[in-house]
Motif scaffolding. Structure first.
Motif, PDB file in Angstrom:
ATOM      1  N   THR A   1      32.654  34.535  37.203  1.00 49.43           N
ATOM      2  CA  THR A   1      33.070  35.313  36.039  1.00 49.43           C
ATOM      3  C   THR A   1      33.630  36.654  36.489  1.00 49.43           C
ATOM      4  O   THR A   1      32.984  37.378  37.246  1.00 49.43           O
ATOM      5  CB  THR A   1      31.880  35.561  35.100  1.00 49.43           C
TER       6      THR A   1
ATOM      7  N   GLU B   1      24.636  31.512  27.774  1.00 50.14           N
ATOM      8  CA  GLU B   1      25.352  30.241  27.702  1.00 50.14           C
ATOM      9  C   GLU B   1      24.414  29.046  27.869  1.00 50.14           C
ATOM     10  O   GLU B   1      24.533  28.037  27.167  1.00 50.14           O
ATOM     11  CB  GLU B   1      26.445  30.209  28.773  1.00 50.14           C
TER      12      GLU B   1
ATOM     13  N   THR C   1      33.444  30.972  27.588  1.00 51.06           N
ATOM     14  CA  THR C   1      32.086  31.201  27.098  1.00 51.06           C
ATOM     15  C   THR C   1      31.981  30.777  25.638  1.00 51.06           C
ATOM     16  O   THR C   1      32.902  30.971  24.849  1.00 51.06           O
ATOM     17  CB  THR C   1      31.683  32.674  27.237  1.00 51.06           C
TER      18      THR C   1
ATOM     19  N   GLN D   1      34.752  33.335  32.264  1.00 48.70           N
ATOM     20  CA  GLN D   1      34.719  34.164  31.054  1.00 48.70           C
ATOM     21  C   GLN D   1      35.686  33.677  29.975  1.00 48.70           C
ATOM     22  O   GLN D   1      35.538  34.020  28.807  1.00 48.70           O
ATOM     23  CB  GLN D   1      35.018  35.626  31.404  1.00 48.70           C
TER      24      GLN D   1
END
Length: 271
Positions: free
Chosen positions: A216, A175, A235, A232
C-alpha cells in the motif's frame, strides 16, 4: 507505516540483488531509533548470505552476524549502483561491490541493528515477542483460535498488537475484519468458531493480495527498485468513511481505537 506486505515486497525486490554482495563500507547518518550496536567499519569485508523477514523486520544474514532492519513509520530502502548523494533523510548507506543499500527515513523511527545471531540477546529482545507469521506454514488455526479465546481485548486492537499474529497493520485489520464480517470492537473471546475460521482465512487472503499488489502506498512507500504499491486502490472500507459499502450500500463509518482510525460497515459487520 510499512506493514508486513510492504516489508515482504521490499524483501522480494531486494533479495536477488543483495545476496552474495560483499560489504565495502557503511555510512551512518543521523541517529535512528536504536543504535547499530557495532562499529560500522567492522562490517566491511562481510558477505550478504541472504535476506529473510520476521514480522516487520528484514533479517540480513551475513558471513559473520546479521543485521535486523526495521522501516519504522516512514522508512523505505533503495538498492542501486547509481544512487545520488545521501540527503538529510538518508540515515544508513551500505556500500557493496554490487551497489549501495540505503535506508531513507524522514521520521527516523526505523533502525538497523547488528546482532551476532538470532539467539543474541539483542535479536531476542526485538523478535522474541512476535506472534505467528500469517503467510507461513506455521500459522495454525487451532493456535489462533486459542489465543482469541483467552483475550477480552477488542479484536482489532488484538490484531494490531502483533502478539497473536504479526503484520496485520491498521489498513489490513480494517479490511480483514470486513471480509470476515466481524465488528472491530467485538471482544476477541466472543468470536465463535465459525467466524474465527473466516477471520483466519481473511488474514491470509488480504495479506497475500496486498503483497501481490506491491503493498500500500498512501504517502511515500515504494519497493527497493522504486515501484509503488496499489493495494490502496481496492480497499473495501479503509479510508472510505461516508461512502457506500460495496456490498450493501450502507454508509461506511469510522471510529477511533487506540488513536487509530478504524473503518467498518455497520450492516456487513453487525457483531
Amino acid at each position: 507505516m510499512p506493514e508486513l506486505p510492504e516489508v515482504e515486497v521490499t524483501r522480494r525486490s531486494l533479495v536477488q540483488a543483495v545476496t552474495g554482495a560483499r560489504i565495502e563500507a557503511v555510512r551512518m547518518g543521523k541517529p535512528l531509533r536504536w543504535p547499530l550496536g557495532c562499529d560500522p567499519a567492522s562490517l566491511a569485508g562481510r558477505q550478504v548470505l541472504g535476506l529473510r523477514r520476521r514480522g516487520k523486520y528484514l533479517l540480513m544474514d551475513l558471513s559473520d552476524g546479521m543485521l535486523l532492519i526495521h522501516l519504522g513509520m516512514s522508512g523505505s530502502i533503495r538498492f542501486s549502483d547509481h544512487l545520488p548523494e545521501a540527503g538529510v533523510h538518508d540515515h544508513f548507506d551500505m556500500l557493496t561491490d554490487r551497489g549501495t543499500l540505503r535506508l531513507h527515513d524522514p521520521r527516523r523511527f526505523g533502525a538497523v541493528v547488528h546482532a551476532a545471531s538470532e539467539i543474541d540477546a539483542v535479536a531476542v529482545k526485538l523478535l522474541g515477542g512476535l506472534g505467528m507469521e500469517p503467510l507461513a506454514d506455521g500459522f495454525s488455526l487451532p493456535a489462533f483460535e486459542a489465543s482469541l479465546k483467552s483475550s477480552r481485548v477488542p479484536i482489532k486492537t488484538l490484531l494490531l498488537s502483533g502478539r497473536v499474529v504479526v503484520g496485520v497493520g491498521n489498513i489490513y485489520a480494517s479490511e480483514v475484519l470486513f471480509l470476515a464480517g466481524i465488528r472491530p470492537t467485538t471482544a476477541a473471546a466472543r468470536i465463535g468458531a465459525q467466524r474465527v475460521r473466516r477471520l483466519y482465512a481473511a488474514i491470509i487472503s488480504v495479506l497475500t493480495r496486498a503483497v501481490e499488489m506491491g503493498g500500500t502506498t498512501l504517502r511515500d512507500f515504494s519497493s527497493a527498485d522504486g515501484a509503488a504499491g496499489h493495494f490502496q486502490t481496492q480497499t473495501r472500507v479503509y479510508g472510505r468513511a461516508g461512502e457506500p459499502c460495496h456490498e450493501c450500500d450502507t454508509v461506511i463509518r469510522m471510529l477511533r481505537q487506540g488513536q487509530r482510525s478504524t473503518f467498518y460497515c455497520p450492516v456487513c459487520q453487525r457483531a
